[in-house]
Enzyme design. Structure first.
Site, short mmCIF file in Angstrom:
data_model
loop_
_atom_site.label_atom_id
_atom_site.label_comp_id
_atom_site.label_asym_id
_atom_site.label_seq_id
_atom_site.Cartn_x
_atom_site.Cartn_y
_atom_site.Cartn_z
CG HIS A 28 -0.41 -0.21 2.50
ND1 HIS A 28 0.58 0.55 3.15
CD2 HIS A 28 -0.41 -1.56 3.39
CE1 HIS A 28 0.96 0.01 4.20
NE2 HIS A 28 0.52 -1.14 4.35
CG HIS A 31 4.27 -1.79 2.01
ND1 HIS A 31 3.03 -2.31 2.17
CD2 HIS A 31 4.88 -2.52 3.11
CE1 HIS A 31 2.85 -3.08 3.04
NE2 HIS A 31 3.80 -3.28 3.67
N GLY A 140 8.91 2.00 8.70
CA GLY A 140 7.73 2.70 8.83
C GLY A 140 7.36 3.09 10.36
CG ASP A 143 4.59 -1.73 11.92
OD1 ASP A 143 3.84 -2.72 12.53
OD2 ASP A 143 4.65 -1.51 10.78
CD GLN A 146 8.85 -4.05 12.38
OE1 GLN A 146 8.32 -4.98 12.42
NE2 GLN A 146 8.63 -3.40 11.11
CB SER A 178 -2.76 -1.82 8.31
OG SER A 178 -2.31 -3.38 8.56
NE ARG A 180 -1.99 -9.13 10.87
CZ ARG A 180 -0.80 -9.09 11.20
NH1 ARG A 180 -0.21 -7.95 11.24
NH2 ARG A 180 0.03 -10.12 11.33
#
Ligand code: AMP
Length: 271
Positions: A28, A31, A140, A143, A146, A178, A180
């Site tokens: 998306h 990214h 990104g 996250d 992360q 996302s 998800r």
């Protein structure tokens, strides 16, 4: 853009800078923004597309995580020089035995709700760094934890690259993009932006010297009333991810909440 499946086929001309974006695909704008940044700052832009089994828990969505290589390749082809799409055995051949665990910063929040998740992330990212050998790797801010885990690993292990953290890309109603989000029903999709809205309101109140603990309690109840199951909503220090009680610089509001069966995470810088 070249699609490369084998580690042995990943060779870059000497003297060129390499920008790298690790992903799990279903591209998306989040990214694609990282890829554009890599291409604008480096001679060669490469992304990996690998749904890493190590970072999914036994009851998580590894099996049904969305995968669509053809459309991903089409979307990235204008930006990237190389899309690296290794098979599972290429990354973890039979007998693979090594694990990377970043203590402390991995343990709270996502780490507590998803045991083993950040070991899986750190391990695959370390491997990918060794395979690709980038000058700069792009992640990104969406996250957030992360990013903290990767920064700590790179620093602790003296990995010879720079980490660049890019802002969260959002839909027009504020929902963080996302892979998800495609799990959301229409009704859940309408409710989902409430997370960002609540984070923004809470940030504003913290900046206006509101009492942090009370504001977090109120924010959680707003989300529960909207139909979310809140895993956590916390105000934390950017480096350590330790909760903080009063407004300070380098601080972020982080949230993970489930709506229906879909777990969403988001965060917002406070100061
Ligand atoms: P993923 O494919 O979900 O593992 O994400 C690959 C990279 O894209 C990670 O560095 C993510 O943090 C980043 N990313 C995912 N969603 C977004 C977003 N909405 N905005 C910016 N970066 C993102």
């Amino acid at each position: 853009m070249r699609i490369v499946e084998r580690i042995a086929d990943l060779e870059f001309p000497a003297g060129k800078t390499v920008g790298f974006v690790p992903t799990m695909g279903t591209f998306h704008e989040g990214h694609l923004g990282l890829m554009r940044r890599a291409k604008s700052e480096c001679d060669i832009a490469i992304a990996s597309l690998f749904v890493n089994p190590l970072q999914f828990g036994p009851t998580e969505d590894f099996g049904k995580y969305p995968r669509d290589l053809e459309s991903d390749a089409a979307r990235a082809s204008e930006i990237l020089d190389v899309l690296f799409t290794p098979a599972r055995e290429e990354v973890y051949p039979a007998g693979y035995a090594t694990n990377i665990s970043v203590a402390g910063v991995s343990e709270r929040w996502e780490g507590a709700h998803r045991p083993g998740h950040f070991d899986g992330v750190a391990t695959v990212v370390a491997k990918l760094f060794n395979i690709v050998r980038p000058d700069i790797a792009y992640f990104g801010r969406k996250d957030f934890q992360q990013c903290a885990v990767i920064r700590k690993m790179v620093n602790d292990l003296n990995m010879p690259l720079r980490i660049s953290i890019e802002p969260t890309v959002r839909e027009s109603d504020g929902l963080a993009m996302s892979s998800r989000n495609m799990y959301l029903s229409e009704e859940e999709r309408r409710t989902a932006p409430k997370i960002y809205e609540t984070l923004c309101q809470t940030r504003d109140s913290i900046l206006a010297d509101g009492e942090v603990d009370q504001l977090l309690t109120r924010a959680k109840s707003v989300l529960r009333d909207a139909g979310f199951h809140v895993d956590y909503l916390a105000y934390v220090d950017d480096e350590s991810l330790v909760p903080i009680a009063n407004k300070q610089s380098s601080s972020t509001l982080i949230c993970a909440a489930k709506i229906g069966n879909t777990r969403l995470i988001d965060n917002i810088q406070v100061a």
